[in-house]
Scaffold this motif. Structure first.
Motif, PDB file in Angstrom:
ATOM      1  N   LEU A  13      49.048  52.180  51.234  1.00 38.36           N
ATOM      2  CA  LEU A  13      48.758  51.553  49.945  1.00 38.36           C
ATOM      3  C   LEU A  13      47.803  52.421  49.129  1.00 38.36           C
ATOM      4  O   LEU A  13      48.017  52.662  47.936  1.00 38.36           O
ATOM      5  CB  LEU A  13      48.168  50.163  50.170  1.00 38.36           C
ATOM      6  N   ALA A  14      46.759  52.906  49.798  1.00 39.83           N
ATOM      7  CA  ALA A  14      45.775  53.755  49.136  1.00 39.83           C
ATOM      8  C   ALA A  14      46.444  55.003  48.545  1.00 39.83           C
ATOM      9  O   ALA A  14      46.182  55.378  47.402  1.00 39.83           O
ATOM     10  CB  ALA A  14      44.677  54.148  50.125  1.00 39.83           C
ATOM     11  N   ASP A  15      47.323  55.620  49.321  1.00 44.20           N
ATOM     12  CA  ASP A  15      48.064  56.786  48.818  1.00 44.20           C
ATOM     13  C   ASP A  15      48.844  56.439  47.559  1.00 44.20           C
ATOM     14  O   ASP A  15      48.798  57.165  46.566  1.00 44.20           O
ATOM     15  CB  ASP A  15      49.038  57.294  49.891  1.00 44.20           C
ATOM     16  N   ARG A  16      49.557  55.328  47.613  1.00 41.96           N
ATOM     17  CA  ARG A  16      50.438  54.967  46.490  1.00 41.96           C
ATOM     18  C   ARG A  16      49.670  54.679  45.209  1.00 41.96           C
ATOM     19  O   ARG A  16      50.151  54.947  44.118  1.00 41.96           O
ATOM     20  CB  ARG A  16      51.284  53.743  46.846  1.00 41.96           C
ATOM     21  N   VAL A  17      48.466  54.105  45.341  1.00 42.90           N
ATOM     22  CA  VAL A  17      47.723  53.774  44.129  1.00 42.90           C
ATOM     23  C   VAL A  17      46.697  54.845  43.778  1.00 42.90           C
ATOM     24  O   VAL A  17      45.983  54.715  42.785  1.00 42.90           O
ATOM     25  CB  VAL A  17      47.031  52.390  44.240  1.00 42.90           C
ATOM     26  N   GLY A  18      46.631  55.894  44.613  1.00 45.04           N
ATOM     27  CA  GLY A  18      45.751  57.009  44.296  1.00 45.04           C
ATOM     28  C   GLY A  18      44.280  56.750  44.564  1.00 45.04           C
ATOM     29  O   GLY A  18      43.416  57.127  43.771  1.00 45.04           O
ATOM     30  N   LEU A  19      44.006  56.111  45.688  1.00 43.63           N
ATOM     31  CA  LEU A  19      42.613  55.886  46.102  1.00 43.63           C
ATOM     32  C   LEU A  19      42.477  56.297  47.566  1.00 43.63           C
ATOM     33  O   LEU A  19      43.469  56.490  48.255  1.00 43.63           O
ATOM     34  CB  LEU A  19      42.246  54.405  45.987  1.00 43.63           C
ATOM     35  N   SER A  20      41.236  56.413  48.016  1.00 40.56           N
ATOM     36  CA  SER A  20      41.025  56.591  49.446  1.00 40.56           C
ATOM     37  C   SER A  20      40.968  55.201  50.094  1.00 40.56           C
ATOM     38  O   SER A  20      40.813  54.197  49.400  1.00 40.56           O
ATOM     39  CB  SER A  20      39.740  57.370  49.707  1.00 40.56           C
ATOM     40  N   PRO A  21      41.160  55.145  51.412  1.00 31.07           N
ATOM     41  CA  PRO A  21      41.326  53.839  52.067  1.00 31.07           C
ATOM     42  C   PRO A  21      40.223  52.816  51.793  1.00 31.07           C
ATOM     43  O   PRO A  21      40.532  51.647  51.558  1.00 31.07           O
ATOM     44  CB  PRO A  21      41.374  54.210  53.547  1.00 31.07           C
ATOM     45  N   SER A  22      38.972  53.240  51.808  1.00 33.46           N
ATOM     46  CA  SER A  22      37.939  52.198  51.731  1.00 33.46           C
ATOM     47  C   SER A  22      37.857  51.476  50.383  1.00 33.46           C
ATOM     48  O   SER A  22      37.855  50.239  50.378  1.00 33.46           O
ATOM     49  CB  SER A  22      36.578  52.706  52.203  1.00 33.46           C
ATOM     50  N   PRO A  23      37.820  52.181  49.262  1.00 32.96           N
ATOM     51  CA  PRO A  23      37.840  51.408  48.016  1.00 32.96           C
ATOM     52  C   PRO A  23      39.125  50.607  47.832  1.00 32.96           C
ATOM     53  O   PRO A  23      39.091  49.526  47.228  1.00 32.96           O
ATOM     54  CB  PRO A  23      37.706  52.467  46.926  1.00 32.96           C
ATOM     55  N   CYS A  24      40.209  51.122  48.370  1.00 32.61           N
ATOM     56  CA  CYS A  24      41.478  50.391  48.261  1.00 32.61           C
ATOM     57  C   CYS A  24      41.380  49.060  49.001  1.00 32.61           C
ATOM     58  O   CYS A  24      41.721  48.005  48.458  1.00 32.61           O
ATOM     59  CB  CYS A  24      42.603  51.250  48.837  1.00 32.61           C
ATOM     60  N   LEU A  25      40.887  49.120  50.223  1.00 33.86           N
ATOM     61  CA  LEU A  25      40.749  47.892  51.005  1.00 33.86           C
ATOM     62  C   LEU A  25      39.787  46.925  50.347  1.00 33.86           C
ATOM     63  O   LEU A  25      40.026  45.722  50.312  1.00 33.86           O
ATOM     64  CB  LEU A  25      40.255  48.222  52.413  1.00 33.86           C
ATOM     65  N   ARG A  26      38.701  47.474  49.799  1.00 34.03           N
ATOM     66  CA  ARG A  26      37.735  46.605  49.117  1.00 34.03           C
ATOM     67  C   ARG A  26      38.405  45.865  47.957  1.00 34.03           C
ATOM     68  O   ARG A  26      38.167  44.679  47.743  1.00 34.03           O
ATOM     69  CB  ARG A  26      36.555  47.423  48.614  1.00 34.03           C
ATOM     70  N   ARG A  27      39.259  46.565  47.232  1.00 30.12           N
ATOM     71  CA  ARG A  27      39.962  45.909  46.128  1.00 30.12           C
ATOM     72  C   ARG A  27      40.904  44.816  46.629  1.00 30.12           C
ATOM     73  O   ARG A  27      40.973  43.729  46.046  1.00 30.12           O
ATOM     74  CB  ARG A  27      40.759  46.942  45.326  1.00 30.12           C
ATOM     75  N   VAL A  28      41.613  45.122  47.703  1.00 29.60           N
ATOM     76  CA  VAL A  28      42.541  44.124  48.249  1.00 29.60           C
ATOM     77  C   VAL A  28      41.775  42.865  48.645  1.00 29.60           C
ATOM     78  O   VAL A  28      42.179  41.745  48.309  1.00 29.60           O
ATOM     79  CB  VAL A  28      43.317  44.690  49.460  1.00 29.60           C
TER      80      VAL A  28
ATOM     81  N   GLN B 102      51.423  44.896  42.654  1.00 32.69           N
ATOM     82  CA  GLN B 102      52.852  45.179  42.574  1.00 32.69           C
ATOM     83  C   GLN B 102      53.390  45.687  43.912  1.00 32.69           C
ATOM     84  O   GLN B 102      54.461  45.273  44.364  1.00 32.69           O
ATOM     85  CB  GLN B 102      53.129  46.199  41.461  1.00 32.69           C
ATOM     86  N   GLU B 103      52.630  46.565  44.546  1.00 30.56           N
ATOM     87  CA  GLU B 103      53.063  47.078  45.846  1.00 30.56           C
ATOM     88  C   GLU B 103      53.124  45.976  46.889  1.00 30.56           C
ATOM     89  O   GLU B 103      54.103  45.857  47.621  1.00 30.56           O
ATOM     90  CB  GLU B 103      52.112  48.186  46.323  1.00 30.56           C
ATOM     91  N   LEU B 104      52.060  45.171  46.953  1.00 23.46           N
ATOM     92  CA  LEU B 104      51.998  44.149  48.004  1.00 23.46           C
ATOM     93  C   LEU B 104      52.949  42.988  47.752  1.00 23.46           C
ATOM     94  O   LEU B 104      53.369  42.314  48.689  1.00 23.46           O
ATOM     95  CB  LEU B 104      50.567  43.639  48.170  1.00 23.46           C
ATOM     96  N   GLN B 105      53.288  42.769  46.484  1.00 18.17           N
ATOM     97  CA  GLN B 105      54.320  41.768  46.195  1.00 18.17           C
ATOM     98  C   GLN B 105      55.676  42.224  46.735  1.00 18.17           C
ATOM     99  O   GLN B 105      56.497  41.398  47.116  1.00 18.17           O
ATOM    100  CB  GLN B 105      54.457  41.553  44.683  1.00 18.17           C
ATOM    101  N   GLN B 106      55.902  43.530  46.722  1.00 16.14           N
ATOM    102  CA  GLN B 106      57.171  44.063  47.242  1.00 16.14           C
ATOM    103  C   GLN B 106      57.158  44.136  48.761  1.00 16.14           C
ATOM    104  O   GLN B 106      58.150  43.861  49.398  1.00 16.14           O
ATOM    105  CB  GLN B 106      57.418  45.488  46.708  1.00 16.14           C
ATOM    106  N   ASP B 107      56.023  44.546  49.310  1.00 15.81           N
ATOM    107  CA  ASP B 107      55.944  44.797  50.749  1.00 15.81           C
ATOM    108  C   ASP B 107      54.510  44.666  51.241  1.00 15.81           C
ATOM    109  O   ASP B 107      53.711  45.578  51.079  1.00 15.81           O
ATOM    110  CB  ASP B 107      56.480  46.194  51.058  1.00 15.81           C
ATOM    111  N   SER B 108      54.233  43.529  51.853  1.00 22.12           N
ATOM    112  CA  SER B 108      52.860  43.279  52.311  1.00 22.12           C
ATOM    113  C   SER B 108      52.610  43.865  53.699  1.00 22.12           C
ATOM    114  O   SER B 108      51.518  43.728  54.230  1.00 22.12           O
ATOM    115  CB  SER B 108      52.568  41.777  52.327  1.00 22.12           C
TER     116      SER B 108
END
Lengths: 158, 158
Positions: free
Chosen positions: A26-41, A13-19
């Motif tokens: 992004l990690a802040d907004r979804v409540g994760l730290s950067p590395s797992p967030c990037l892994r998910r992306v 949802q975030e990246l659809q609005q603003d990539s």
DNA sequence: GAAATTTAAGCAATATTATTCCAAAATAAA
DNA sequence: TTTATTTTGGAATAATATTGCTTAAATTTC
């Protein structure tokens, strides 16, 4: 179909609005730290649900003052007619969208962006109606854009 | 209107296709070294011709199997009717596009994306036709997408 | 319900990429 | 032709993405 959890959906949802978000933001907004967030992306990108990332421009700032929505009917519904039409339409940069649809009124819905009415006239006579099989053409012109949303609804995934 | 040279236009063409390009790659493609290339990108972003950057997803992979194009007519063309309609439409996540257009057939062209025909039915009865003033609704359904192009034509700038 | 297994998270180190500064080249003006 | 202005390219710096490893959480199995 890929299985997504809450966090994946929020990321999309975030990246659809603003990539252009940084991974940090992004990690802040979804409540994760950067590395797992990037892994998910990355996993989402590898999964095939991401088509591409694009930059959207403003028509008005580029002198593109006319948007037309065209309903097109074909004389015959033969494979050859469709193939030729679709090849041609794909080669026209003015065409932003072209969709084959159900309905008795028309076969294709086409959206075209040009500078002004003169250019639209040129497009119709010089390009669109030159395509063999195009029998009916009905234009509507954009007066005001209410909503232009490239995001897909994801609510059904939760 | 902003003045753009060949290189600016090429940068915009590349980023309209793929905004995930690194500055290095972009610089190579347009024939510049990274630093002036990045400066141009930033200048273009500051100039106001860039709307935003987005990630585009694939409907099919998300279980969104039905896209509908709807022609909507209003009973009366009063400011109040339009305001209410537009507010409502903006709040529906299923609505990807809504445009006020010229033409005797209809007032608004609306594009809707949902999971299936049942959900579309729910949308029509539960949301769209509940909006006061909506008098005519005619749906066409997507059979096949020929072209879906978020890029604007820039040829006229050269 | 507890232990084992799997899965995902967070931290820190590394690599990549973006950004800035300055001198040189190109362009435009006088 | 000379001067002023703008733009470029390279190098140094800063920010960001990426990866490996350890720890924690969740899930499964018994």
């Amino acid at each position: 179909m890929v299985s997504l959890d809450r966090i994946d959906v929020r990321i999309l949802q975030e990246l659809q609005q603003d990539s252009s978000l940084t991974n940090q933001e992004l990690a802040d907004r979804v409540g994760l730290s950067p590395s797992p967030c990037l892994r998910r992306v990355k996993a989402l990108e590898d999964s095939g649900i991401v088509d591409r990332k694009v930059m959207l421009l403003k028509r008005s700032e580029l002198g593109l003052k006319l948007t037309a929505f065209i309903q097109i009917s074909m004389d015959r519904h033969t494979p050859d007619r469709f193939t030729v039409f679709e090849e041609q339409v794909n080669s026209f940069p003015e065409v932003r969208a072209c969709n084959l649809v159900t309905g008795q009124n028309c076969d294709y819905l086409v959206e075209v962006v040009v500078e002004d009415m003169e250019k639209y006239h040129d497009f119709l006579l010089g390009k669109l109606t030159r395509i063999p099989g195009v029998s009916g053409v009905q234009s509507s012109f954009l007066l005001r854009s209410i909503k232009e949303n490239t995001s897909l609804p994801l609510g059904h995934l939760l």
